[in-house]
Design an enzyme around this catalytic site. Structure first.
Site, PDB file in Angstrom:
ATOM      1  N   ARG A  60      -4.760   4.140   3.198  1.00 46.51           N
ATOM      2  CA  ARG A  60      -3.266   3.438   2.411  1.00 46.51           C
ATOM      3  C   ARG A  60      -2.019   3.278   3.449  1.00 46.51           C
ATOM      4  NH1 ARG A  60      -4.238   2.511  -2.755  1.00 46.51           N
ATOM      5  NH2 ARG A  60      -2.023   1.818  -3.048  1.00 46.51           N
ATOM      6  N   MET A  92       0.863  -1.232  -0.118  1.00 45.40           N
ATOM      7  CA  MET A  92      -0.073   0.115  -0.086  1.00 45.40           C
ATOM      8  C   MET A  92       0.743   1.200  -0.055  1.00 45.40           C
ATOM      9  SD  MET A  92      -3.474  -0.950  -0.047  1.00 45.40           S
ATOM     10  CE  MET A  92      -4.484  -0.131   1.095  1.00 45.40           C
ATOM     11  N   CYS A  93       0.486   2.145   0.813  1.00 41.17           N
ATOM     12  CA  CYS A  93       1.266   3.516   0.874  1.00 41.17           C
ATOM     13  C   CYS A  93       0.639   4.290   0.120  1.00 41.17           C
ATOM     14  CB  CYS A  93       2.723   3.539   0.444  1.00 41.17           C
ATOM     15  SG  CYS A  93       3.883   2.798   1.723  1.00 41.17           S
ATOM     16  N   GLY A  94       0.423   5.556   0.395  1.00 42.32           N
ATOM     17  CA  GLY A  94      -0.503   6.684  -0.311  1.00 42.32           C
ATOM     18  C   GLY A  94       0.652   7.730  -0.755  1.00 42.32           C
ATOM     19  N   THR A 114       1.955   8.834   2.920  1.00 41.24           N
ATOM     20  CA  THR A 114       1.694   8.158   4.222  1.00 41.24           C
ATOM     21  C   THR A 114       2.105   6.619   3.837  1.00 41.24           C
ATOM     22  OG1 THR A 114      -0.014   7.669   5.359  1.00 41.24           O
ATOM     23  CG2 THR A 114      -0.761   7.982   3.343  1.00 41.24           C
TER      24      THR A 114
END
Lengths: 227, 298
Positions: free
Chosen positions: B32, B1-3, B149
């Site tokens: 995320r 994920m990660c945003g 994020t």
């Protein structure tokens, strides 16, 4: 017609209301406003209703759909109509990766472009894309038809089983075991029907058919040493 | 994920609103990645002055005594602006090369988050909402900025494992994905004398770009060669003094969506990040192609 403001009422309320609709529902037309890119809109419907989504959505819109007609007046994120069983999903804009993945039936229409892995592992769904599709589309596609009015990206139909692929434009490259095939009258007839269902004015004669060379998924005695 | 998010303004009337827009975009990507968050913002460059963002675990005591120490040892006018655990330090350009040595002599525990003349990086452990509030990001103005994020996969949840990473003077990087050859690449870069602090994969990606550029590559060329040398999944958004760029690995399974109007160019991991931008309904919205370097400059 029922109007549902997604920002005000939330996703769970929408989806459970849609799941409550049955075969003989009187509430046949739904309008969903303010989708604002939310995920999982109109997932898991099993009723002959119409759902109009007034804007762009996030992941998995219309996933696992049965019977319903879902129209998106915008673009969709990854996994639109994933594992669709029947019904029709129409996207006015573009679709992100793995559109129609693993779909068993129904029709997915994308009026813009679809990105990578469109129709990956499709199992009977029909997909018509008015624009282009990205790389690795129809990877391991088992059955159903993928119609592309524009161009296809790299490795089209890699490790393909028995899905039929029709491309009007250029194909950047074919994947392993995917090859150009002869277009026979029954294919032209099939294409004509799919294009008309998808409100597309392209002519069946302009397309090239691709399919499996059937060398990869059949056991070949010459390869027995490799096992 | 990660945003990840990015916003590049073409219309200067939006500059006062950059921090606000960018914070809102990043907060919408919270689910995320809840581990840490960070923002890089490009603002108020002064000719002849260098700017550093530094971070300390003991900000109160460290940052009280630091200005006098720095002006004495750097022999120049030093301005500092303390912002929670971070402080933006401005010094004369001529003193730039001595800065890290002098800072380390004051307290080796203080970390340099960014170097350059307009870049400021703010990052900490926590949700985007907490992190942006903590540093008052919504009140900041600027010409362009990027944010991240994190959902940690390859290394621990720490301030130094948070993004953005500073890759060179006024350059930074955020990353969605994971690099699988970061251990061998870290060893190779360390042999070349490149300083890499953590076990984080993105830091190696950032150090790789820095090293390429130190050896004469432009940012565009460094990004092109990253497609060859980095193994794994990545969507990178990079910031430079005068613009921002985007590159995705050839498989491109990490999501990305972009929007452009006469007023701005915006990047988001998802469309949700873009929905509150001005006139998004009429913006040109598209998905960046894999293995293609995109760049916008003021």
């Amino acid at each position: 017609m029922l109007e549902f403001d997604l920002q005000e009422n939330g996703l769970r309320k929408l989806n459970s209301a849609l799941h409550d609709q049955k075969e003989n529902s009187n509430q046949t037309v739904w309008k969903v406003t303010n989708p604002k890119g939310s995920h999982s809109i109109a997932v898991g419907i099993d009723a002959p209703i119409e759902v109009n989504i007034e804007g762009s959505t996030g992941y998995y819109c219309g996933g696992m759909n049965k019977q319903a007609n879902i129209n998106v007046k915008g673009s969709v994120g990854p996994g639109v109509a994933e594992n669709m069983m029947s019904g029709k999903v129409v996207i006015d804009g573009d679709a992100s990766q793995y559109a129609g993945a693993t779909g068993h039936g129904g029709l997915l229409v994308i009026k813009g472009n679809a990105s990578s892995r469109c129709g990956i592992s499709m199992k009977g769904i029909n997909i018509v894309v008015h624009g282009n599709i990205g790389h690795m589309s129809a990877f391991m596609a088992q059955s159903g038809n993928l119609v592309v009015c524009g161009d296809a990206g790299d490795a089209l139909g890699d490790s393909l089983y028995e899905a039929k692929l029709f491309v009007r434009g250029k194909v950047k490259s074919l994947g392993a075991d995917c090859e150009k095939k002869e277009m026979r009258p029954e294919h032209l007839e099939l294409l004509e029907q799919l294009l008309s269902d998808a409100e597309c004015d392209a002519k069946p004669e302009e397309f090239t058919r691709y399919g499996s060379a059937r060398k990869l998924y059949n056991f070949n005695i010459d390869n027995s040493d490799a096992y | 994920m990660c945003g990840i998010v990015g916003l590049f303004l073409k219309d200067i009337s939006l500059e006062a609103n950059l921090g606000n827009l960018l914070s809102d975009m990043l907060i919408s990507m919270s689910d995320r990645g809840p581990d840490s968050a960070g923002i890089a913002i490009y603002a108020d460059k002064e000719t002849g002055r260098s700017k550093f963002t530094i971070q300390s675990e003991n900000a109160k005591t460290d940052f009280a005594a630091l200005p006098n120490y720095l002006s004495k040892h750097l022999n120049c006018n030093v301005e500092t602006k303390v912002n929670d655990t971070h402080s933006v330090v401005k010094i004369d350009e001529s003193a730039t090369s001595k800065f890290s040595e002098v800072l380390a002599s004051f307290n080796p525990e203080i970390r340099i988050m960014s170097r350059g003349s307009s870049l400021e990086i703010y990052k900490e452990v926590g949700l985007p909402k907490q992190v942006t509030q903590r540093f008052n990001i919504p009140q900041m103005s600027g010409r362009h900025g990027i944010g991240h994020t994190r959902m940690a996969t390859e290394s621990a949840v720490t301030t130094m494992g948070a993004h953005p990473f500073n890759t060179g003077l006024d350059q930074c990087l955020v990353h969605n994905g994971s690099l699988s050859n970061h251990n061998s690449l870290r060893r190779r870069l360390r042999r070349e004398g490149v300083h890499i602090e953590t076990e984080n994969d993105t830091e190696v990606g950032a150090a790789y770009l820095t090293w390429k550029m130190q050896n004469g590559a432009t940012l565009g060329e460094a990004l092109e060669s990253s497609l060859e040398d980095l193994d794994g999944f990545f969507t990178f958004v990079v910031g430079t003094e005068d613009g921002f760029g985007v590159v995705r690995d050839p498989i491109a399974c990490k999501p990305a969506v972009m929007a452009e109007t006469d007023q701005y160019v915006a990047f988001g991991s998802e469309y949700r990040a873009l929905v509150n931008l001005p006139e998004i309904e009429t913006a040109h919205v598209w998905e960046p192609e894999p293995a293609t370097v995109y760049f916008w400059k003021h």
